[in-house]
Design a protein around this motif. Structure first.
Motif, PDB file in Angstrom:
ATOM      1  N   ALA A 140      44.834  23.851  42.252  1.00 57.44           N
ATOM      2  CA  ALA A 140      44.394  24.599  41.073  1.00 57.44           C
ATOM      3  C   ALA A 140      43.417  25.692  41.470  1.00 57.44           C
ATOM      4  N   PHE A 141      42.577  25.380  42.443  1.00 57.71           N
ATOM      5  CA  PHE A 141      41.622  26.404  42.900  1.00 57.71           C
ATOM      6  C   PHE A 141      42.363  27.609  43.474  1.00 57.71           C
ATOM      7  N   ASN A 142      43.435  27.324  44.213  1.00 54.63           N
ATOM      8  CA  ASN A 142      44.196  28.436  44.790  1.00 54.63           C
ATOM      9  C   ASN A 142      44.877  29.265  43.713  1.00 54.63           C
ATOM     10  N   VAL A 143      45.358  28.576  42.674  1.00 59.53           N
ATOM     11  CA  VAL A 143      45.959  29.305  41.550  1.00 59.53           C
ATOM     12  C   VAL A 143      44.888  30.199  40.909  1.00 59.53           C
ATOM     13  N   MET A 144      43.719  29.626  40.718  1.00 53.95           N
ATOM     14  CA  MET A 144      42.622  30.360  40.102  1.00 53.95           C
ATOM     15  C   MET A 144      42.269  31.601  40.923  1.00 53.95           C
ATOM     16  N   GLY A 145      42.130  31.393  42.233  1.00 53.96           N
ATOM     17  CA  GLY A 145      41.761  32.506  43.107  1.00 53.96           C
ATOM     18  C   GLY A 145      42.816  33.598  43.077  1.00 53.96           C
ATOM     19  N   SER A 146      44.101  33.203  43.125  1.00 61.10           N
ATOM     20  CA  SER A 146      45.158  34.202  43.082  1.00 61.10           C
ATOM     21  C   SER A 146      45.092  34.973  41.783  1.00 61.10           C
ATOM     22  N   GLY A 147      44.804  34.277  40.707  1.00 62.30           N
ATOM     23  CA  GLY A 147      44.694  34.938  39.407  1.00 62.30           C
ATOM     24  C   GLY A 147      43.637  36.020  39.440  1.00 62.30           C
ATOM     25  N   ALA A 148      42.461  35.672  39.975  1.00 62.00           N
ATOM     26  CA  ALA A 148      41.368  36.645  40.007  1.00 62.00           C
ATOM     27  C   ALA A 148      41.752  37.859  40.846  1.00 62.00           C
ATOM     28  N   LEU A 149      42.404  37.609  41.992  1.00 66.88           N
ATOM     29  CA  LEU A 149      42.778  38.724  42.857  1.00 66.88           C
ATOM     30  C   LEU A 149      43.853  39.585  42.202  1.00 66.88           C
ATOM     31  N   LEU A 150      44.734  38.927  41.466  1.00 69.72           N
ATOM     32  CA  LEU A 150      45.781  39.661  40.753  1.00 69.72           C
ATOM     33  C   LEU A 150      45.151  40.605  39.725  1.00 69.72           C
TER      34      LEU A 150
END
Lengths: 500, 98, 477
Positions: free
Chosen positions: B34-44
């Motif tokens: 979930a953290f990786n999903v979150m991080g990708s979201g922010a970078l997106l």
């Protein structure tokens, strides 16, 4: 730094430095510790003698140190400060002697004497504080340095007493802090000034200033043990006798009473306080405390508790004197600050001697103690007579001035309060004297720790201090009008406060 | 709606989902993903919003690269902790996988 | 002497890397020398900032937008100095501590170096993205320190801490992305004028996200849930570093943003941190009053003390004294909390018991350590003469000037509650203890470093004027 700046600091250092050194000493270095203690005490007395001579000649001693912009530590050795400083220094000297004798073989003496010295340093700081900020700093230091003394024995009972003491004083400190900061934000500074410094704010802030007055007095009233803030005092009786003596006669309650004096005279100014209508309520509280303390003392069988309630009552005399609008009452209150200290410390020394020598803790065990310990009982009786206000004692002087002050201020009811209190004093002190001198002693004392050797009913270190202070009780009474007596000094102060 | 805005909105959605996954209790592995999903979201979001100007802006690219490196490091640490926590006899664990 | 600033960042990273290469448990001496040198550098930098005002650097000569910019003003240099000054005695303490604790100290030295390097970089970074990166470095190093050599409970606490810190920096990163999208820059200097006028709605969202992220990292109530297990469970030097410094790093960032670029946007929100701070003070203190374990008590006290940092937020805009209060609280809490954890560590080491009840008799066995604990307690209670007292005074003064009575009451009540939990320990320590046969000697180095830190927190109350002078330009701008 000029000599006039350095001298007040030297007075502080003369107990602070020995105290810090003593903390570092190992327990078994008795000789060095005693030397340090006495060296500090003697140095302090000498320094203060120099200050006294200077102030009488009109010199000004002071020191200012900037902590933050707008916030200064100020020390000022004026006449009022010196009254309290010299009382503390003298009594500290004798209490040190007494404590050395008393704790001869007890544990943790380095810790005890270290905090003891810190406690005296705080008292000096309170006495010489030149503004409320400085006063508060040392007022709280006093709380912190007396806690380990009250808790010294480490028994659950001692801890309970110390905790009650702490709860009261920290609450009081919090209330006091509120008042001081509030005042600081209104006036921009808190420097004491003869005749007060709040008069200029008068027009706009009357109501606020009244509230602040209540906060300030409630804050210092805890240490002065004004009813209903006196509950800690009897509880703190679990402390060793020298500590009780110090708490009751010199340091803690006097710090509170002295705070009342400073607040009324040099923060508000006595005229302004009168104009705000604050003095009468203060006088009423003092009167209630006087009567209530005496009444409670009457019913205590525990000797130290009886003395404790007597302190509650007697310290309120000082407050009453302050609250009587007029120089005569002021003189009475101020001189009682010294006289009560001398007499009460004598009583506590004697109580300690009874407990330490014979194991007597209660009034009902006092039968015949006078024959076994005549010198101690003599000192006790003199001091007790002084407390009642018997002629030729220091107590008579202060009571006479207080009564005169009440009459000139038109508060005749206060004279009645004083008379009732004197009667009650007699009612709880005379039976003790009667028992010790007139009743036959028991065959076996409760716990006889120390055997009599010739005229020395107990070690001379325990005997000398009460005898000297008892003698002082008589001298201050008989030679009240001598040039250097507490009375003359109080007159000097009153003259300076009332004639700006 | 521009492509960039679309990216940004999807990024915000991913971030919200991921953040919920990290915040809510669950198995460590699930929360790490979930953290990786979150991080990708922010970078997106970062990349998406920066594209509005038209031309390619190099600054967010550099930021995203740095962000990915940071996320990898954090993931590695989290995995190491989770593995040790799950290992039998976690108390005696003395692996050198910090 | 060359420019001290780059060395303050490079040096800790350098000795951390060397310590890592030396192998597990090695590098203590190196670290001590490194931090001692950093102390000197920080003071040198402070002197320069005081003489010449704020300094700006372009690292490697690249300059923004692609390069990294550093910016050092009074507040930044104050935090730099504080970090090195607190870290030095703690590292000496740790050297002695891990000498006894075996496995727990295996990776302490490299991780501590990365932690300090990360914090130093954070204090001087001048753009939001770099701040994010340094925030992550600090967070990851801190989690590593909590986890190192611990049992299951400690690993679980570390993992919990990790998720909290990742969540916090994730929110921060999203905020940075939104601001970049809206304004096209992340440089704090350039953002200033852009946000001063009418800011786009996305910026408001960013402000909220970044603030909440930093609340979480600073463990402001109700985001404090991760702190007590992490700080209460870690090795003592780690708890001290974390409680004293790491939470201050994220707090510094928040303060910086709210004082500077967020200031025009957050005015309506300024009461929120104060309300949360009040809750933190009351709840944290109450939990400390009830705590059974010594380290948990100290950790809950941290939760409470963080609250004081936030109380001043509604006053920052109008009262100059409010910033002084925040700074004094930051510095004195850092010193006092480090001292308190250090003293607690000595007590636990000697008594072998980490409950409050087990402290009985410590007054006789460890007078020096107890004195350190008591001095640190004086600062936390806000009694004079201490840095904590000045902080309290300034805060009450500022609150009264604004007529903010609720804040005054919270400050006073918090002080009394602090006295309650501090004296809970002290009075237990004064009780007579049953004599014990096993006599573990207290390591001198540990006792003295605790006392040194505690004495510094008290001395701040007497010589605080330099601090006020150092940050004065910030307050004026």
């Amino acid at each position: 730094m000029t000599p006039n700046e350095a001298l007040p600091l030297a007075v502080l250092a003369s107990s602070l430095l020995p105290g810090l050194l003593i903390f570092a000493l190992p327990e078994e270095r008795v000789g060095l510790r005693t030397t340090l203690n006495l060296l500090g005490a003697v140095a302090k007395v000498v320094l203060i003698a120099a200050l006294l001579a200077g102030v009488a000649a009109g010199e000004e001693y002071g020191f200012r140190y900037r902590v933050l912009p707008g916030l200064d530590l100020v020390f000022r050795a004026d006449a009022l400060a010196l009254l309290f400083v010299s009382l503390s220094a003298l009594l500290w000297f004798f209490t040190t002697l007494y404590a050395i004798g008393y704790l001869e073989s007890g544990p943790h003496r380095s810790r005890f004497f270290g905090f003891f010295s810190l406690c005296v340093t705080s008292t000096m700081g309170i006495a010489m504080a030149g503004n409320l900020f400085t006063f508060f700093v040392f007022y709280e230091l006093l709380t912190l340095s007396t806690f380990p003394l009250v808790a010294h024995r480490g028994t659950p009972q001692a801890m309970r007493g110390a905790t009650v003491y702490l709860a009261y004083t920290l609450l009081g400190g919090t209330v006091l802090l509120t008042g001081i900061v509030w005042l600081h934000s209104l006036a921009g500074h808190t420097d004491f000034a003869q005749g007060g410094f709040l008069g200029v704010l008068a027009a706009h802030h009357d109501a606020t200033l009244r509230i602040i007055f209540v906060l300030l007095i409630a804050g210092v009233g805890v240490k002065a043990a004004l009813v209903p803030l006196h509950g800690w005092l009897p509880q703190a009786m679990v402390a060793p006798a020298p500590v009780s003596a110090l708490l009751h006669a010199v340091a803690v309650v006097k710090a509170g009473a002295f705070g009342v004096v400073r607040i009324v005279y040099e923060v508000y100014g006595v005229e302004f306080a009168q104009a705000l209508g604050l003095l009468l309520p203060l006088a009423v509280i003092a009167a209630i405390t006087i009567v209530w303390g005496s009444l409670r003392a009457l019913f205590q069988d525990d000797l130290k508790k009886r003395l404790a309630f007597s302190t509650v009552s007697q310290v309120a005399y000082i407050v009453l004197g302050v609250a009587l609008f007029g120089p005569v009452g002021t003189i009475g209150g101020l001189v009682h600050l010294v006289h009560q200290g001398i007499m009460k410390i004598t009583l506590f020394f004697c109580a300690g001697n009874y407990a330490e020598t014979l194991g007597i803790h209660k009034v009902s065990q006092m039968d015949g103690a006078g024959r076994r310990m005549p010198l101690t009982s003599l000192a006790f009786t003199v001091a007790a007579l002084g407390m009642m206000g018997a002629p030729f004692t220091a107590g008579a002087v202060s009571k006479a001035w207080l009564a005169d002050g009440a009459r000139t201020a038109g508060m005749d009811w206060a004279v009645w309060v004083l008379s009732v209190s004197s009667l009650l004093n007699a009612a709880y002190f005379l039976p003790i004297a009667w028992r010790s001198w007139m009743r036959p002693g028991p065959r076996v004392w409760p716990q006889e720790h120390i055997a009599a050797r010739g005229w020395r009913e107990t070690p001379w270190l325990l005997l000398l201090p009460p005898l000297v202070t008892a003698l002082a009780t008589l001298l201050f009474g008989v030679f009240a009008h001598a040039a250097w007596s507490p009375l003359s000094w109080a007159q000097l102060i009153a003259q300076r406060e009332y004639v700006p | 709606m521009s492509t960039g805005m679309l990216f940004a909105l999807v990024g915000a959605l991913l971030f919200t989902m991921g953040a919920a996954g990290v915040a809510l209790p669950g198995a460590p592995l699930r929360r790490i993903v979930a953290f990786n999903v979150m991080g990708s979201g922010a970078l997106l979001v970062l990349v998406g919003l920066a594209q509005r100007g038209g031309g390619v802006d190099p600054v967010p690219q550099a930021m995203v690269l740095t962000g990915i490196v940071v996320a990898v490091a954090a993931t590695a640490l989290a995995l190491a902790l989770a593995r040790r926590l799950g290992a039998p006899g976690a108390r005696a664990a003395s692996g050198d996988d910090d | 002497m060359t420019d001290p600033l780059p060395w303050l960042v490079v040096l800790p990273l350098a000795w951390a890397s060397v310590a890592f290469l030396l192998g597990p448990g090695r590098g203590a001496v190196l670290a001590a020398f490194g931090v001692a040198l950093q102390c000197a550098l920080a003071f040198e930098l402070a002197a320069r900032v005081q003489a010449a005002g704020a300094l700006r650097y372009a690292v490697g000569g690249w300059g923004s937008p692609l390069g990294i910019d550093w910016y050092v003003d009074g507040l930044a240099v104050l935090m730099l100095g504080l970090t090195q000054v607190v870290a030095l005695p703690l590292l000496l303490y740790a050297r002695s501590y891990f000498g006894h604790a075996g496995a727990a100290g295996r990776y302490f030295w490299p991780l501590a170096g990365f932690l300090i390097g990360g914090m130093n970089a954070l204090f001087v970074s001048a753009d939001l993205f770099n701040l994010y990166v340094t925030l992550e470095i600090v967070g990851l190093a801190a989690v590593g320190l909590v986890a190192a050599g611990g049992g299951a409970a400690q690993l679980a606490a570390a993992l919990r801490y990790l998720f909290a810190t990742l969540l916090g920096s994730g929110a921060f990163l999203l905020g940075v992305a939104l601001i970049y999208g809206a304004c096209g820059t992340v440089s704090i200097e350039l953002l200033g004028p852009l946000l001063a006028g009418e800011a786009p709605r996305a910026v408001y969202v960013a402000v909220v996200l970044m603030s909440v992220g930093l609340f979480l990292k600073t463990a402001l109530f109700p985001f404090h849930y991760w702190l007590p297990p992490a700080h209460g469970g870690a090795a003592v030097p780690v708890s001290a570093l974390l409680s004293a410094l790491v939470i201050k790093a994220s707090f510094y960032l928040l303060l910086r943003l709210w004082l500077d670029i967020f200031a025009p946007l957050v005015q309506p929100l300024a009461w929120l941190p104060a309300v949360l701070g009040s809750a933190a003070i009351l709840w944290g203190s109450w939990q400390a009053v009830r705590a059974e374990h010594l380290k948990l008590l100290v950790a809950w006290s941290t939760v409470a003390q963080i609250g004081y940092l936030f109380l001043a937020f509604p006053l920052l805009a109008t009262q100059a004294a409010a910033l002084d209060a925040v700074v004094f609280q930051t510095v004195s809490h850092a010193l006092a909390k480090a001292a308190m954890f250090a003293a607690t560590g000595v007590v636990i080491h000697v008594t072998g018991n980490d409950t409050v009840a087990g402290v009985a008799g410590v007054a006789q066995r460890l007078p020096l350590t107890l004195f350190a604990f008591a001095l640190a307690g004086v600062t936390l209670m806000g009694l004079p003469p201490s840095g904590g007292f000045l902080a309290k005074w300034l805060l009450i003064d500022a609150a009264l000037a604004e007529g903010a009575w609720p804040l005054v009451l919270v400050v006073l009540l918090g002080g009394l509650l602090a006295a309650w939990y501090v004296f809970r320990v002290l009075r237990q320590a004064f009780l007579l203890a049953p004599p014990t046969e096993v006599a573990v000697r207290a390591p001198r180095l540990m006792e003295w470093s605790a006392l040194l830190l505690a004495a510094a927190s008290v001395a701040l109350g007497v010589r605080g004027i330099e601090l006020a002078r150092l940050i004065a330009p910030v307050g004026a701008s």
